[in-house]
Design an enzyme around this catalytic site. Structure first.
Site: not given
Ligand code: FAD
Ligand code: NAD
Length: 465
Positions: A35-36, A40, A42, A237, A271-272, A313, A444
């Site tokens: 891991e850079g 830790l 992410g 945009v 936007i993602g 991902d 309930h």
């Protein structure tokens, strides 16, 4: 093992990678994780799920005090915003949780190789100048913000920012323009609106939250608009210029037409996200990416190169932390010779706005494309707990196959929808019918009773409406 430094080397310590590493070590495999980042966890723990939820939770309290929700229950307060302390508790949450992963690595004897890994061959990577050979390599490098041409993000200046910059704003913007009405835009837009900003969301499509159920998208738009968020749908945009401490955006109808300008103190680009594969040296390993930049795998998370696996991902599917975690566990189990499975048809997703928006399985639109369905809906206004708590907005919707009654999807907008959706996911994992849910005794008064009533509504027999 003689030739290999490790049985398993994981690249990336996000929820996919760190969970895979821990599971592999639990199964007796000699494991390392490269891991850079300085810490830790992410994206999720450092700049994603956790810090955003820290700001959402705190700003929810602020708005409840400032906006009258508490006054309605006889609690009169005039809140004062101490943004420094609010940011401080966010950073504390991140520090505590990322440190917790470091502890778990030590406890499980996972070696943290500090640095960014690059393939030099199919079974070897270089990390911080050192060559490391492993029998199995899991790529879990996650994703980064998708850039928007003509809109240059500079988080340091705090004018045009991405989600990482939007978590760190030193003051509440007068006007925040959010580009993209997806999960990040609505969550972080909600944070700053609650703290006093005017928020305008510019969305390319004709509705916010693409991928979610149509009714849910419409209702979410209505509720967030009522809260003061403004939406410019079917709009793109094309340019953003920073002029002093402000940005001037050029907007155009998505289908083309006359341009207009919009001034903002802060612009959030959301936007993602796109998979992280640059600089990994995939070609040295004999791997390539698909058209969307993702690494393709089979059902067991094997890539096209024997010994190389990929999760989270960086592979196709929803970009969600719990999906990455489950893939990490299954992948490690498969490497250890067990049968690791993830049911990608039952991955819940939650938007942590107020109220929360959650869903699992098919949308009504998707389900109808596959065959005849029955749908049951129940409004939160008719749920005794939600009504008593002054949380009337939203509904639950259960979608079932018309013939078999098997539940195909469940969608909720409710204050605690993120918690409620777990029971729907579990029911679907067990192949439940709407009748199974309807005849399950629910405590309930709870918000979850709305799921039972929506399931009863599938066959037309809810009690409280
Ligand atoms: P990541 O978490 O992205 O981790 C990948 C890690 O790999 C990174 O730390 C990176 O530094 C490292 N890395 C990359 N390349 C290399 C290399 N060559 N060598 C070594 N290390 C490398 N999801 C949810 O489910 N719920 C939420 O509430 C939620 N909120 C979010 C809020 C925001 C603002 C954002 C941005 C995302 C959010 N997400 C949420 C999405 C979630 O963060 C991701 O789906 C999840 O982190 C993916 O996990 P991962 O392990 O695949 O990758
Ligand atoms: P998203 O895909 O959720 O939303 C992006 C939005 O931007 C979409 O509505 C899209 O139509 C719109 N868009 C795309 N290009 C545009 C343009 N040029 N102009 C205007 N609108 C445009 O992406 P995100 O909100 O950036 O989130 C990224 C990922 O992070 C998502 O996959 C999400 O799953 C994950 N995430 C999850 C959570 C959660 O689970 N609560 C929270 C934050 C992020």
């Amino acid at each position: 093992m003689a030739d290999y430094d490790y049985d398993v080397l994981v690249i990336g310590a996000g929820p996919g990678g760190y969970v895979a590493a821990i599971r592999a070590a639990q199964l007796g495999l000699k494991t390392a994780c490269a891991e850079g980042r300085e810490t830790l966890g992410g994206t999720c723990l450092n700049v994603g799920c956790i810090p955003s939820k820290a700001m959402l939770h705190a700003s929810e309290y602020f708005e409840a005090a400032a906006g009258g929700a508490m006054a309605a229950m006889g609690i009169k307060v005039k809140p004062e915003l101490d943004l420094g302390t609010m940011h401080g508790q966010r950073r504390d949450a991140v520090k505590g949780l990322t440190g917790g992963i470091e502890f778990l690595f030590k406890k499980n004897k996972v070696d943290w190789l500090k640095g960014y890994a690059q393939f030099t061959s199919a079974d070897t990577v270089e990390v911080a100048g050192k060559s490391v050979r492993a029998k199995n390599i899991i790529i879990a490098t996650g994703s980064s913000v998708t850039p928007l041409p003509g809109v240059a993000v500079d988080n340091d200046k705090q004018v045009i920012v991405d989600s990482t910059g939007a978590l760190e704003l030193a003051k509440v913007p007068g006007h925040m323009v959010v580009i993209g009405g997806g999960v990040i835009g609505l969550e972080l837009g909600s944070v700053w609106r609650r703290l006093g900003a005017k928020v305008t969301v510019v969305e390319f499509l004709d509705q916010i939250l693409p991928g979610m159920d149509g009714d849910v998208r419409k209702e979410a738009n209505k509720i967030l608009k009522k809260q003061g968020m403004e939406f410019k749908l079917k709009t793109k945009v094309t340019k953003a210029e920073v002029k002093g401490k402000k940005a001037v955006l050029t907007l155009e109808p998505a289908a083309g037409g006359d341009a207009e300008t919009l001034e903002a103190d802060v612009v959030l680009v959301s936007i993602g996200r796109r998979p992280n594969t640059d600089g990994l040296g995939l070609d040295k390993a004999g791997l390539s990416v698909n058209q969307r930049g993702q690494i393709e795998t089979d059902h067991d998370f094997r890539t096209s190169v024997p010994g190389i696996w990929a999760i989270g991902d960086v592979v196709p599917g929803p970009m969600l932390a719990h999906k990455a975690e489950d893939e990490g566990i299954a992948c490690a189990e498969n490497i250890a010779g067990q049968t690791g499975i993830v049911n990608h048809d039952v991955i819940p997703s939650v938007v942590y706005t107020w109220p929360e928006i959650a869903g699992v399985g098919l949308t009504e639109e998707q389900a109808k494309e596959r065959g005849e369905v029955k749908v049951g809906k129940f409004p939160m206004m008719a749920n005794s707990r939600a009504k008593t708590n002054h949380e009337p907005d939203g509904f639950v919707k259960v979608i079932a196959d018309a013939k078999s009654d098997r539940v195909l999807g469940v969608w909720c907008i409710a204050s605690v929808a993120g918690t409620m959706i777990a029971q729907a996911a579990q029911a679907m994992e067990f192949g439940a019918t709407s009748e199974d849910i309807a005849y399950t005794c629910h405590a309930h008064p709870t918000h979850s009773e709305a799921i039972k009533e929506a399931a009863m509504a599938v066959t037309g027999k809810p009690i409280h409406i």
